[in-house]
Design a protein around this motif. Structure first.
Motif, PDB file in Angstrom:
ATOM      1  N   LEU A 116      -0.590   3.500  12.371  1.00  5.43           N
ATOM      2  CA  LEU A 116      -1.545   2.442  12.045  1.00  5.43           C
ATOM      3  C   LEU A 116      -1.276   1.887  10.650  1.00  5.43           C
ATOM      4  O   LEU A 116      -1.255   0.664  10.439  1.00  5.43           O
ATOM      5  N   ILE A 117      -1.058   2.775   9.683  1.00  2.00           N
ATOM      6  CA  ILE A 117      -0.750   2.341   8.316  1.00  2.00           C
ATOM      7  C   ILE A 117       0.537   1.507   8.305  1.00  2.00           C
ATOM      8  O   ILE A 117       0.632   0.466   7.639  1.00  2.00           O
ATOM      9  N   ALA A 118       1.529   1.975   9.074  1.00  2.00           N
ATOM     10  CA  ALA A 118       2.810   1.266   9.127  1.00  2.00           C
ATOM     11  C   ALA A 118       2.646  -0.126   9.731  1.00  2.00           C
ATOM     12  O   ALA A 118       3.253  -1.099   9.251  1.00  2.00           O
ATOM     13  N   VAL A 119       1.834  -0.248  10.771  1.00  2.00           N
ATOM     14  CA  VAL A 119       1.589  -1.560  11.383  1.00  2.00           C
ATOM     15  C   VAL A 119       0.886  -2.485  10.398  1.00  2.00           C
ATOM     16  O   VAL A 119       1.212  -3.673  10.290  1.00  2.00           O
ATOM     17  N   LEU A 120      -0.058  -1.957   9.634  1.00  2.00           N
ATOM     18  CA  LEU A 120      -0.752  -2.767   8.641  1.00  2.00           C
ATOM     19  C   LEU A 120       0.200  -3.259   7.552  1.00  2.00           C
ATOM     20  O   LEU A 120       0.033  -4.357   7.006  1.00  2.00           O
ATOM     21  N   ILE A 121       1.222  -2.463   7.260  1.00  2.45           N
ATOM     22  CA  ILE A 121       2.185  -2.832   6.212  1.00  2.45           C
ATOM     23  C   ILE A 121       3.211  -3.836   6.735  1.00  2.45           C
ATOM     24  O   ILE A 121       3.501  -4.853   6.091  1.00  2.45           O
ATOM     25  N   THR A 122       3.779  -3.553   7.924  1.00  2.00           N
ATOM     26  CA  THR A 122       4.918  -4.350   8.412  1.00  2.00           C
ATOM     27  C   THR A 122       4.564  -5.307   9.535  1.00  2.00           C
ATOM     28  O   THR A 122       5.353  -6.199   9.846  1.00  2.00           O
ATOM     29  N   GLY A 123       3.391  -5.115  10.176  1.00  2.00           N
ATOM     30  CA  GLY A 123       3.076  -5.883  11.372  1.00  2.00           C
ATOM     31  C   GLY A 123       3.751  -5.252  12.585  1.00  2.00           C
ATOM     32  O   GLY A 123       4.461  -4.246  12.457  1.00  2.00           O
ATOM     33  N   PRO A 124       3.535  -5.778  13.778  1.00  2.00           N
ATOM     34  CA  PRO A 124       2.706  -6.956  14.073  1.00  2.00           C
ATOM     35  C   PRO A 124       1.213  -6.602  14.123  1.00  2.00           C
ATOM     36  O   PRO A 124       0.801  -5.785  14.942  1.00  2.00           O
ATOM     37  N   ARG A 125       0.421  -7.217  13.261  1.00  2.00           N
ATOM     38  CA  ARG A 125      -1.003  -6.904  13.203  1.00  2.00           C
ATOM     39  C   ARG A 125      -1.768  -7.478  14.387  1.00  2.00           C
ATOM     40  O   ARG A 125      -2.921  -7.123  14.609  1.00  2.00           O
TER      41      ARG A 125
END
Length: 492
Positions: free
Chosen positions: A179-188
């Motif tokens: 989840l943290i990685a998605v918030l950083i790199t997307g796709p959100r």
């Protein structure tokens, strides 16, 4: 929508999985029960929605396996063997999601099957065995969600997560890291959907029985977790990086590094960048919590899956192909040596410094025999009021399993959930026989006139936790058992 480039190499991957299962089955009856397995057998006789130290799924599965296949090391490990075989298949499926060819899928399956971590957890019936399969399944579903951007995958993710939470709470760590990685790199965009709360609701509904049990028992698992971190946190942090390399296999390091770079750099896999970033984030979280190094290992298998295709692309010369073949062969040999009972029990000290779990499968019947000899020193007229007290769940499980054949009563113990099942009556005011890994004055202060009457030996001088354990006979307790019991309870 991104799509995998080729079909699934089902037959060869299944062949690798079956071969692993055959190896694990052939060796599952050697040595004996692990200390955790002995505890799970007792827990299986007290099925509940929760335990002090774990959710209910693993004790339930071991109870089912022993009921169907027999209460033997081989019998209780059948489901573990199947779980490890399925893990091999799931990792190959993950590699397909990363556009791996059939040959690369086969390589991913082979790397998984020969890795030390997969062999080690597959040999034993443990929470880690089923946790690994759960992590890989959740990773596969999460990767499908990212690749397709189809929010309906959230429901499948919730279902898998809910089941995983009934086995071990650790599954929240890789999910949080992703989840943290998605918030950083997307796709959100995958987070902006009502399917996300629907998936969370499914997970919560399945996990609810155990969460309710924990809540109504003052969250004992948090006490256990904090105790582990306090007791072993420094050592876990020091050994984190070496064990990331050793427990999977040093020979697989180039492949999972290639997998990280593939996910991070490849234009066609840009959607998978958060999968790569999730691993270092998870490492930081585990280090901060003082968790065990193996907590982060499952995500390395995802990177291995991503590294299979780049590794095949690298095989442009005979020398390189030979290097890979030799590396995989050495991985298989060293993994078997250090995680499976291939050596005689008398030689187990060779592998214990690397894998202490090998030694914890040896000596339980010898411990029981030594305890029975010490028990005979209690006058027969006093035995009906006497208590056999085990210091930890391994000792208690062994004495419960083997003790009746040697005339021993059911043991009491204050360790983990055993404290809720075995508290002696105040009417049992006779002698107390203590089984202690190491003698402790503060521990024995609860009893009167204690003297050592025996020492445990496993017969092969294996340097495990119970070798040299003390058998201490006391004339009784200083206070009634009901008042003494809180001081004897242990959560780690």
């Amino acid at each position: 929508m991104n799509r995998p480039g080729v079909g699934f190499a089902a037959r060869p991957v299944a062949g690798i999985a079956v071969t692993l299962a055959a190896v694990l089955t052939a060796l599952s009856g050697r040595y004996g029960f692990h200390r955790d397995e002995l505890y799970f057998l007792v827990a299986g006789d007290h099925l509940a929605w929760g335990y002090v130290d774990q959710p209910p799924l693993t004790p339930l599965l071991i109870h089912m396996s022993s009921s169907i296949f027999g209460e033997t090391p081989m019998g209780i490990r059948v489901f573990s063997t199947l779980a490890s075989a399925l893990t091999v298949v799931v990792v190959a499926l993950i590699s397909r999601e990363f556009n791996a060819t059939r040959r690369a899928q086969i390589l991913a399956a082979l790397c998984t099957a020969v890795s030390g971590f997969v062999m080690g957890v597959g040999h034993l019936a443990s929470t880690a065995t089923y946790d690994l399969l759960a992590w890989m399944t959740i990773a596969l579903l999460a990767i499908k969600l990212l690749r397709t951007n189809n929010p309906r995958w959230w429901v499948a993710l919730g279902l898998a997560t809910g089941i995983a939470l009934e086995n071990k709470y650790l599954v929240v760590l890789p999910l949080a890291a992703l989840l943290i990685a998605v918030l950083i790199t997307g796709p959100r965009s995958v987070l902006r959907t009502w399917w996300l709360p629907a998936g969370l609701a499914v997970a919560a509904l399945i996990a609810a029985p155990n969460l309710i049990w924990q809540a109504t028992h003052d969250w004992p698992q948090l006490t256990v977790a904090s105790g582990i971190s306090e007791d072993d946190g420094t050592e876990n942090r020091i050994m984190f990086v070496p064990l990331q390399i050793l427990q999977l296999s040093p020979f697989l390091v180039p492949i999972w590094i290639a997998g990280f770079l593939n996910l991070w750099r490849s234009p066609t896999l840009r959607w998978a960048r958060p999968v790569a970033l999730a691993y270092p984030i998870l490492c930081v979280v585990v280090l901060a919590l003082g968790g065990k190094p193996y907590y982060a290992l499952p995500l390395l298998l995802v990177l291995v899956a991503a590294g299979a295709q780049p590794t095949l692309n690298w095989l442009t010369t005979t020398a390189r192909r030979t290097t890979l073949a030799v590396g995989l062969a050495l991985t298989a040999l060293t993994s078997m040596l250090f995680t499976l009972p291939v050596l005689p029990a008398s030689a187990v000290n060779f592998v214990i410094p690397v894998n202490a779990e090998q030694g914890e499968q040896i000596g339980w019947q010898e411990l029981t025999i030594a305890t029975a000899k010490a028990w005979q020193q209690i006058p027969e007229a006093q035995r009906a009021r006497a208590v056999l007290f085990a210091g930890n769940y391994g000792e208690a499980g062994a004495l419960a399993k083997y003790g009746p054949a040697h005339g021993l009563p059911q043991p009491a113990s204050g360790h983990m959930s055993l404290a809720d099942w075995t508290q002696p009556s105040d009417m049992q005011d006779g002698p107390v026989l203590l089984v202690e890994q190491e003698r402790s004055q503060s521990y024995e202060a609860n009893f009167t006139e204690c003297r050592q009457v025996g020492t445990v030996g496993n017969g092969v001088n294996a340097d495990n936790e119970e070798q040299g354990a003390a058998l201490v006979l006391c004339t009784g307790t200083k206070l009634p058992w009901s008042q003494t019991w809180p001081a004897l309870r242990r959560y780690y």
